[in-house]
Motif scaffolding. Structure first.
Motif, short mmCIF file in Angstrom:
data_model
loop_
_atom_site.label_atom_id
_atom_site.label_comp_id
_atom_site.label_asym_id
_atom_site.label_seq_id
_atom_site.Cartn_x
_atom_site.Cartn_y
_atom_site.Cartn_z
N GLN A 24 -45.85 -31.59 -32.52
CA GLN A 24 -44.75 -32.23 -31.70
C GLN A 24 -43.46 -31.48 -32.17
O GLN A 24 -43.49 -30.98 -33.50
N GLU A 110 -52.65 -37.04 -17.69
CA GLU A 110 -51.22 -36.59 -18.13
C GLU A 110 -50.35 -37.92 -18.48
O GLU A 110 -49.70 -37.86 -19.42
N THR A 111 -50.12 -38.92 -17.29
CA THR A 111 -49.33 -39.66 -17.39
C THR A 111 -49.44 -40.65 -18.71
O THR A 111 -48.82 -41.08 -19.38
N GLN A 113 -51.20 -39.52 -21.41
CA GLN A 113 -51.08 -38.79 -22.78
C GLN A 113 -49.81 -38.87 -23.03
O GLN A 113 -49.20 -38.61 -24.12
N ASN A 114 -48.83 -38.96 -21.94
CA ASN A 114 -47.29 -38.99 -21.85
C ASN A 114 -46.93 -40.13 -22.95
O ASN A 114 -46.14 -39.98 -23.78
N VAL A 115 -47.39 -41.16 -22.31
CA VAL A 115 -46.91 -42.73 -23.11
C VAL A 115 -47.47 -42.48 -24.60
O VAL A 115 -46.54 -43.00 -25.42
N ASN A 117 -47.84 -39.58 -26.31
CA ASN A 117 -47.05 -38.57 -26.96
C ASN A 117 -45.51 -39.15 -27.26
O ASN A 117 -44.85 -38.68 -28.35
N LYS A 118 -44.99 -39.94 -26.30
CA LYS A 118 -43.50 -40.41 -26.58
C LYS A 118 -43.62 -41.29 -27.88
O LYS A 118 -42.80 -41.23 -28.74
#
Length: 332
Positions: A24, A110-111, A113-115, A117-118
């Protein structure tokens, strides 16, 4: 209908999540940005330090049963510092993931993974701030807990050293400020001995910095520099005076500032191995006896598959190997 099992997918394994949190974008604090500290992973949860006079040196780990390094002279002392375990946890519920999926799709990785990653990014920022706090503690000589009060490591006390300080008398108009600066630099040079610094930097608290830049002798030195540009602009990013680069340090835990309002710390730059941050392995079976990384992350399913528990952690210890070379400056 195809379904995505987020609890068993390799994209959410410890290795993948650890790689994600380490990749990150880093948002460092001032100490991290200035590159004062070297970073290195260790395979143990503790770091042994040797004191020889006023100098501390990290002791290399050896294989069990091998011949140990010889330690000569009665003035040397070995002390072990435990790395500091910094864990964080978060819960991501299934409904939270459902709400961010692409409409009508259960296979959009992806959606999800986005949660994750955030949440990892938020944990990463918290860990970055804590490591920064630990590093400023190493400069000051004492590592404190997140409350800004509880002492975790006192470098000076552990090795029987006392901190050198110089009173700058900034409340007196006639003070020879440059002379005070030179005195502080010489005190640091004496502590460094044969080791030469490439420069000096002072991290200043708010009240100290304001009094310093407003002192008549400092203002007079910059009256004609670029037609008084220094006196018109915000100098908090730093400026050179008396051979030292002065910066206003920003950072605090709760109401406790990293650097006291009335204090500053003079730090030599370019000294090999002066500051070091060592990272121990995480307390996971997969990480045992491996070289420590700055960040780890892992997840597991909640009961009945209601969501996922996400954990991020770091296990650092930041130390100064020549604490006598750090000079505390006071406003009075």
């Amino acid at each position: 209908m195809p379904s995505l099992d987020i609890f068993n997918d390799d994209a959410f394994s410890m290795a993948s999540l650890t790689r994600a949190i380490n990749e990150q974008p880093h948002v460092p604090g001032m100490i991290g940005a200035h590159g004062l500290f070297t970073e290195e992973g260790v395979t143990t949860t503790a770091v042994t330090v040797e004191k020889d006079g006023d100098t501390l040196a990290l002791v290399a780990a050896g294989e069990r049963g091998s011949v140990a390094a010889n330690v000569a002279g009665s003035k040397r002392k070995l002390v072990t510092f435990n790395t500091i375990h910094l864990p964080q946890r978060a819960t991501i519920l299934a409904d939270e993931i459902q709400n961010v999926r692409a409409f009508g799709s259960e296979t959009d990785l992806e959606t999800i993974q986005n949660v994750v990653n955030k949440r990892l990014a938020k944990m990463r920022r918290n860990l970055d701030a804590t490591v920064e706090f630990q590093r400023i503690g190493a400069i000051k000589g004492a590592l404190l807990d997140s409350d800004g009060v509880t002492e975790l490591v006192d470098i000076y006390d552990t090795f029987g050293l006392t901190q050198d300080s110089v009173g700058m008398a900034l409340g007196t108009d006639g003070t020879n400020v440059r002379g005070k600066v030179i005195t502080a630099v010489r005190t640091s040079e004496d502590a460094l001995g044969n080791t030469t610094a490439t420069g000096y930097r002072a991290y200043c608290g708010d009240a100290f910095f304001d009094a310093f830049i407003d002192h008549p002798k400092v203002k007079a030195a910059y009256e004609r520099w670029l037609e008084g540009e220094f006196l018109r602009n915000d100098p908090r990013a730093g400026f050179l005076f008396g051979g030292v680069f002065w910066v206003n340090y920003r950072g605090k835990v709760g109401s406790t500032k990293f650097v006291g309002d009335d204090d500053a710390y003079l730090v030599p730059e370019g000294v090999p191995d002066l500051f070091a941050t060592h990272y121990a392995p995480a307390d996971y079976v997969e990480a045992a006896n491996t070289i420590g990384l700055p960040y780890y992350s892992k997840q597991e399913a909640k009961e009945m598959g209601k969501g996922v528990l996400l954990e991020a952690q770091s296990n650092p210890i930041s130390l100064c190997t020549r604490p006598k070379a750090i000079i505390k400056l006071t406003k009075v």
